[in-house]
Design a protein around this motif. Structure first.
Motif, mmCIF file in Angstrom:
data_model
loop_
_atom_site.group_PDB
_atom_site.id
_atom_site.type_symbol
_atom_site.label_atom_id
_atom_site.label_comp_id
_atom_site.label_asym_id
_atom_site.label_seq_id
_atom_site.Cartn_x
_atom_site.Cartn_y
_atom_site.Cartn_z
ATOM 1 N N ARG A 86 12.172 -0.572 -41.819
ATOM 2 C CA ARG A 86 13.551 -1.057 -41.778
ATOM 3 C C ARG A 86 13.742 -2.234 -42.714
ATOM 4 O O ARG A 86 12.960 -3.167 -42.733
ATOM 5 C CB ARG A 86 13.935 -1.449 -40.360
ATOM 6 N N GLY A 87 14.808 -2.157 -43.469
ATOM 7 C CA GLY A 87 15.109 -3.185 -44.449
ATOM 8 C C GLY A 87 15.258 -2.552 -45.815
ATOM 9 O O GLY A 87 15.560 -1.363 -45.951
ATOM 10 N N ILE A 88 15.007 -3.339 -46.844
ATOM 11 C CA ILE A 88 15.232 -2.874 -48.210
ATOM 12 C C ILE A 88 14.281 -1.732 -48.594
ATOM 13 O O ILE A 88 14.672 -0.801 -49.299
ATOM 14 C CB ILE A 88 15.152 -4.051 -49.220
ATOM 15 N N VAL A 89 13.051 -1.772 -48.104
ATOM 16 C CA VAL A 89 12.084 -0.712 -48.426
ATOM 17 C C VAL A 89 12.543 0.622 -47.853
ATOM 18 O O VAL A 89 12.538 1.644 -48.540
ATOM 19 C CB VAL A 89 10.672 -1.085 -47.915
ATOM 20 N N PHE A 160 24.921 -2.922 -38.257
ATOM 21 C CA PHE A 160 25.356 -2.937 -36.868
ATOM 22 C C PHE A 160 24.221 -2.874 -35.851
ATOM 23 O O PHE A 160 24.471 -2.714 -34.660
ATOM 24 C CB PHE A 160 26.347 -1.795 -36.615
ATOM 25 N N SER A 161 22.989 -3.012 -36.289
ATOM 26 C CA SER A 161 21.851 -2.992 -35.374
ATOM 27 C C SER A 161 21.574 -4.393 -34.852
ATOM 28 O O SER A 161 21.712 -5.375 -35.580
ATOM 29 C CB SER A 161 20.607 -2.472 -36.076
ATOM 30 N N PRO A 162 21.140 -4.483 -33.601
ATOM 31 C CA PRO A 162 20.789 -5.806 -33.064
ATOM 32 C C PRO A 162 19.521 -6.336 -33.736
ATOM 33 O O PRO A 162 18.683 -5.574 -34.225
ATOM 34 C CB PRO A 162 20.570 -5.540 -31.577
ATOM 35 N N ASP A 163 19.374 -7.641 -33.734
ATOM 36 C CA ASP A 163 18.227 -8.275 -34.381
ATOM 37 C C ASP A 163 16.890 -7.844 -33.786
ATOM 38 O O ASP A 163 15.886 -7.810 -34.479
ATOM 39 C CB ASP A 163 18.347 -9.799 -34.298
#
Length: 171
Positions: A86-89, A160-163
Motif C-alpha cells: 500500500r502506497g506509491i509502490v 478514503f482508507s483509515p490510517d
C-alpha cells in the motif's frame, strides 16, 4: 502461526492475477469480436459489404470500456489484497500491470478473433462468394484508459482508507 506475506510475494500475486484476468477477458473479447462480412460482386473486383460495417469502431469501443472496467476493479483489488504494498509502490504496480494487461488483452484478443472468425484471406474468390474480415484493433490512445482507471481507483482507496490500514497512528 500465520506468516506475513513479504512484499515480493504480494507483488507477484498482484501481477499474475492481473495479467491472467486481462488475458481471459481478451480471449472472451476475441470470441465476441464483431466482423465485417462481404460478398464478391459479379465483376469480381468489387466487394459489397453485407454486414458489420462498423465492426472496427464497436470493437475498439468495447476494448476501451472492458479494459477500463477491469482495471478499475483490479486497482481496488490490488489495494485490498496487497497490504504490504500500500502506497506509491502498490499504486505504481497497479498502473504498470493495468497497462501491460491492456496490451495482452489486445494481443490475445486480436489473435483469437483472427483464429475464430478470419476467412484466411483466400485470393481466389469467385463472384457471389462470401467472406469475413476481422479488423485488428490497435490500442492507440485506448491503452492509456486502463492504467488511468487503475490509478484513480487505487488513489481513491488510499484517500478514503483509515490510517490503521497503513500501520500508522491516527492524527
Amino acid at each position: 502461526m500465520k506468516r506475513p506475506n513479504p512484499p515480493v510475494s504480494q507483488g507477484a500475486k498482484v501481477t499474475v492475477v492481473g495479467l491472467v484476468a486481462f488475458i481471459v477477458a481478451g480471449l472472451l473479447w476475441g470470441w465476441w469480436h464483431p466482423v465485417t462480412t462481404g460478398t464478391v460482386t459479379d465483376s469480381g473486383d468489387a466487394i459489397a459489404v453485407t454486414g458489420g460495417s462498423g465492426a472496427a469502431v464497436t470493437s475498439f469501443g468495447v476494448f476501451v470500456l472492458v479494459t477500463a472496467a477491469l482495471a478499475a476493479v483490479f486497482g481496488g483489488w490490488a489495494f485490498a489484497r496487497a497490504p504490504r504494498l500500500r502506497g506509491i509502490v502498490g499504486m505504481l504496480l497497479a498502473v504498470v500491470v493495468a497497462l501491460a494487461g491492456a496490451a495482452v488483452f489486445l494481443l490475445f484478443g486480436n489473435h483469437f478473433a483472427d483464429m475464430l472468425h478470419g476467412s484466411g484471406g483466400d485470393p481466389d474468390l469467385r463472384p457471389g462468394a462470401e467472406f469475413t474480415v476481422v479488423g485488428k484493433v490497435s490500442g492507440g490512445v485506448g491503452l492509456a484508459v486502463a492504467p488511468a482507471a487503475a490509478l484513480v481507483v487505487y488513489w481513491v482507496c488510499v484517500l478514503f482508507s483509515p490510517d490503521r490500514l497503513f500501520g500508522r497512528a491516527a492524527d
